[in-house]
Design a protein around this motif. Structure first.
Motif, PDB file in Angstrom:
ATOM      1  N   GLN A   1       0.841  -1.207   0.000  1.00 30.02           N
ATOM      2  CA  GLN A   1       0.000   0.000   0.000  1.00 30.02           C
ATOM      3  C   GLN A   1       0.873   1.254   0.000  1.00 30.02           C
ATOM      4  O   GLN A   1       0.602   2.227   0.707  1.00 30.02           O
ATOM      5  CB  GLN A   1      -0.973  -0.008   1.185  1.00 30.02           C
ATOM      6  CG  GLN A   1      -1.973  -1.148   1.126  1.00 30.02           C
ATOM      7  CD  GLN A   1      -3.032  -1.090   2.211  1.00 30.02           C
ATOM      8  OE1 GLN A   1      -2.804  -0.540   3.284  1.00 30.02           O
ATOM      9  NE2 GLN A   1      -4.193  -1.644   1.916  1.00 30.02           N
ATOM     10  N   TRP A   2       1.924   1.201  -0.809  1.00 28.34           N
ATOM     11  CA  TRP A   2       2.832   2.335  -1.004  1.00 28.34           C
ATOM     12  C   TRP A   2       2.573   2.930  -2.389  1.00 28.34           C
ATOM     13  O   TRP A   2       2.079   2.246  -3.291  1.00 28.34           O
ATOM     14  CB  TRP A   2       4.290   1.883  -0.939  1.00 28.34           C
ATOM     15  CG  TRP A   2       4.779   1.499   0.417  1.00 28.34           C
ATOM     16  CD1 TRP A   2       4.058   1.430   1.579  1.00 28.34           C
ATOM     17  CD2 TRP A   2       6.117   1.099   0.743  1.00 28.34           C
ATOM     18  NE1 TRP A   2       4.873   1.023   2.612  1.00 28.34           N
ATOM     19  CE2 TRP A   2       6.133   0.813   2.134  1.00 28.34           C
ATOM     20  CE3 TRP A   2       7.292   0.964   0.014  1.00 28.34           C
ATOM     21  CZ2 TRP A   2       7.291   0.404   2.793  1.00 28.34           C
ATOM     22  CZ3 TRP A   2       8.445   0.554   0.667  1.00 28.34           C
ATOM     23  CH2 TRP A   2       8.447   0.288   2.038  1.00 28.34           C
ATOM     24  N   PRO A   3       2.940   4.206  -2.587  1.00 25.58           N
ATOM     25  CA  PRO A   3       2.860   4.781  -3.935  1.00 25.58           C
ATOM     26  C   PRO A   3       3.812   4.042  -4.876  1.00 25.58           C
ATOM     27  O   PRO A   3       4.861   3.552  -4.446  1.00 25.58           O
ATOM     28  CB  PRO A   3       3.311   6.234  -3.727  1.00 25.58           C
ATOM     29  CG  PRO A   3       3.204   6.488  -2.265  1.00 25.58           C
ATOM     30  CD  PRO A   3       3.415   5.184  -1.585  1.00 25.58           C
ATOM     31  N   GLN A   4       3.441   3.974  -6.154  1.00 27.63           N
ATOM     32  CA  GLN A   4       4.327   3.373  -7.154  1.00 27.63           C
ATOM     33  C   GLN A   4       4.572   4.369  -8.284  1.00 27.63           C
ATOM     34  O   GLN A   4       3.649   5.020  -8.771  1.00 27.63           O
ATOM     35  CB  GLN A   4       3.727   2.086  -7.699  1.00 27.63           C
ATOM     36  CG  GLN A   4       2.350   2.245  -8.339  1.00 27.63           C
ATOM     37  CD  GLN A   4       1.910   1.010  -9.087  1.00 27.63           C
ATOM     38  OE1 GLN A   4       2.561   0.594 -10.043  1.00 27.63           O
ATOM     39  NE2 GLN A   4       0.797   0.426  -8.660  1.00 27.63           N
ATOM     40  N   LEU A   5       5.821   4.476  -8.677  1.00 34.31           N
ATOM     41  CA  LEU A   5       6.242   5.324  -9.792  1.00 34.31           C
ATOM     42  C   LEU A   5       7.018   4.418 -10.742  1.00 34.31           C
ATOM     43  O   LEU A   5       8.153   4.043 -10.454  1.00 34.31           O
ATOM     44  CB  LEU A   5       7.122   6.481  -9.298  1.00 34.31           C
ATOM     45  CG  LEU A   5       6.500   7.390  -8.228  1.00 34.31           C
ATOM     46  CD1 LEU A   5       7.533   8.378  -7.705  1.00 34.31           C
ATOM     47  CD2 LEU A   5       5.307   8.143  -8.798  1.00 34.31           C
ATOM     48  N   THR A   6       6.415   4.068 -11.847  1.00 31.84           N
ATOM     49  CA  THR A   6       6.997   3.042 -12.705  1.00 31.84           C
ATOM     50  C   THR A   6       7.593   3.619 -13.985  1.00 31.84           C
ATOM     51  O   THR A   6       7.265   4.709 -14.414  1.00 31.84           O
ATOM     52  CB  THR A   6       5.934   1.999 -13.074  1.00 31.84           C
ATOM     53  OG1 THR A   6       4.782   2.673 -13.619  1.00 31.84           O
ATOM     54  CG2 THR A   6       5.500   1.216 -11.844  1.00 31.84           C
ATOM     55  N   PHE A   7       8.502   2.841 -14.585  1.00 33.22           N
ATOM     56  CA  PHE A   7       9.156   3.169 -15.860  1.00 33.22           C
ATOM     57  C   PHE A   7       9.869   4.525 -15.796  1.00 33.22           C
ATOM     58  O   PHE A   7       9.771   5.328 -16.721  1.00 33.22           O
ATOM     59  CB  PHE A   7       8.149   3.145 -17.008  1.00 33.22           C
ATOM     60  CG  PHE A   7       7.457   1.817 -17.162  1.00 33.22           C
ATOM     61  CD1 PHE A   7       8.116   0.738 -17.730  1.00 33.22           C
ATOM     62  CD2 PHE A   7       6.160   1.627 -16.710  1.00 33.22           C
ATOM     63  CE1 PHE A   7       7.499  -0.490 -17.852  1.00 33.22           C
ATOM     64  CE2 PHE A   7       5.522   0.400 -16.823  1.00 33.22           C
ATOM     65  CZ  PHE A   7       6.201  -0.663 -17.405  1.00 33.22           C
ATOM     66  N   ALA A   8      10.593   4.753 -14.711  1.00 29.43           N
ATOM     67  CA  ALA A   8      11.288   6.029 -14.526  1.00 29.43           C
ATOM     68  C   ALA A   8      12.514   6.125 -15.425  1.00 29.43           C
ATOM     69  O   ALA A   8      13.325   5.206 -15.490  1.00 29.43           O
ATOM     70  CB  ALA A   8      11.700   6.194 -13.064  1.00 29.43           C
ATOM     71  N   GLY A   9      12.639   7.274 -16.108  1.00 27.20           N
ATOM     72  CA  GLY A   9      13.819   7.551 -16.913  1.00 27.20           C
ATOM     73  C   GLY A   9      14.772   8.494 -16.206  1.00 27.20           C
ATOM     74  O   GLY A   9      15.910   8.677 -16.615  1.00 27.20           O
ATOM     75  N   LYS A  10      14.298   9.084 -15.109  1.00 25.54           N
ATOM     76  CA  LYS A  10      15.118   9.953 -14.274  1.00 25.54           C
ATOM     77  C   LYS A  10      14.516   9.947 -12.880  1.00 25.54           C
ATOM     78  O   LYS A  10      13.295   9.962 -12.722  1.00 25.54           O
ATOM     79  CB  LYS A  10      15.145  11.380 -14.823  1.00 25.54           C
ATOM     80  CG  LYS A  10      16.012  12.339 -14.003  1.00 25.54           C
ATOM     81  CD  LYS A  10      15.979  13.749 -14.582  1.00 25.54           C
ATOM     82  CE  LYS A  10      16.825  14.697 -13.735  1.00 25.54           C
ATOM     83  NZ  LYS A  10      16.762  16.085 -14.259  1.00 25.54           N
TER      84      LYS A  10
END
Length: 262
Positions: free
Chosen positions: A143-152
């Motif tokens: 139940q944490w935030p997800q930030l996917t496919f990061a380029g930076k």
């Protein structure tokens, strides 16, 4: 700041892969390596801590590797340790053989939950399964935030926030989330470092803590997904050879029309 990096040992990408009679990928008869895409996650974690003072022993920032697999997975873990990670946790249990993404994410999430980590970094996918869902599943379970496919990736330690940018079909997205959070990184984000001789020697002394399911406090059911049948890819058929006797253009047009390409 405590960063966890999820890594996996996989069959060599260049090796010929075969399915066993049990419906699982044959992993015993091919060379096993650190998943290529996980190297970018390790590198990004190291760059983040280096930008905030480093991850020297006893320092405020650490990089811990977390993996699930057989005992031989320590070979891949040692490579990631030689890049500069501080320590590692390997979950190894015969009950985990053939685990799918649901079981894998469940076990990894349980380890992360009890580790007190601020940030979890993953590669986009493993080269043996190519599912690209485990990072999102881990985030959902925690139940944490997800930030996917990061380029930076940028981390604001004081503000307890992580910021990323990623390229999409519509342009470049800028996203942020408070920590703890889970992010996955693409291969264009950096260039993984080569382990130095000093790093290789230091990795031999670093701790790899091995845990079984009981120690982790997790249990897994039978895989939710199974391969019920497989077959070798058929050999490529011979191509069509056209001898140009003045009508090759017509032959080409007829061929394209037959394939409904024109």
């Amino acid at each position: 700041m405590k960063i966890a990096v999820c890594i996996k040992q996989v069959p060599d990408s260049w090796a010929e892969k075969k399915m066993g009679a049990d419906g699982f990928l044959d992993r015993q008869n091919v060379d096993a390596v650190l998943n290529d895409l996980d190297e970018y996650a390790v590198e990004e974690a190291l760059r983040i801590v280096e930008a905030h003072g480093g991850n020297e022993e006893g320092g405020p920032h650490t990089v811990t590797l977390i993996s699930m697999g057989p005992d031989r997975a320590t070979e891949a873990i040692r490579k990631a340790l030689s890049m500069g990670a501080n320590d590692a946790i390997l979950v190894s249990d015969v009950a985990l053989a053939g685990s799918d993404a649901l079981a894998t994410s469940s076990v990894l999430a349980e380890v992360i939950k009890k580790g007190g980590f601020d940030l979890v970094i993953c590669g986009t996918e493993s080269t043996d399964a190519r599912m690209s869902v485990v990072p999102a599943m881990i985030a959902a379970r925690l139940q944490w935030p997800q930030l996917t496919f990061a380029g930076k990736v940028d981390v604001d330690v004081a503000g307890n926030k992580v910021l990323i940018t990623r390229v999409t079909e519509a342009g470049v997205d800028a996203m942020s989330a408070s920590m703890p959070a889970v992010i996955s990184v693409v291969e264009k984000i950096n260039e993984p470092r080569y382990p130095s001789f000093k790093g290789i020697m230091a990795a031999k002394k670093k701790t790899i803590e091995t845990r079984d399911l009981a120690t982790v406090g997790a249990s897994v059911q039978s895989p939710w997904s199974l391969v019920v049948d497989s077959a070798l890819r058929p050999p490529r058929a011979a191509g069509i050879k056209v001898t140009d006797e003045g009508d090759a253009g017509n032959a080409l047009v007829n061929f394209l029309a037959e394939k409904k390409l024109i």
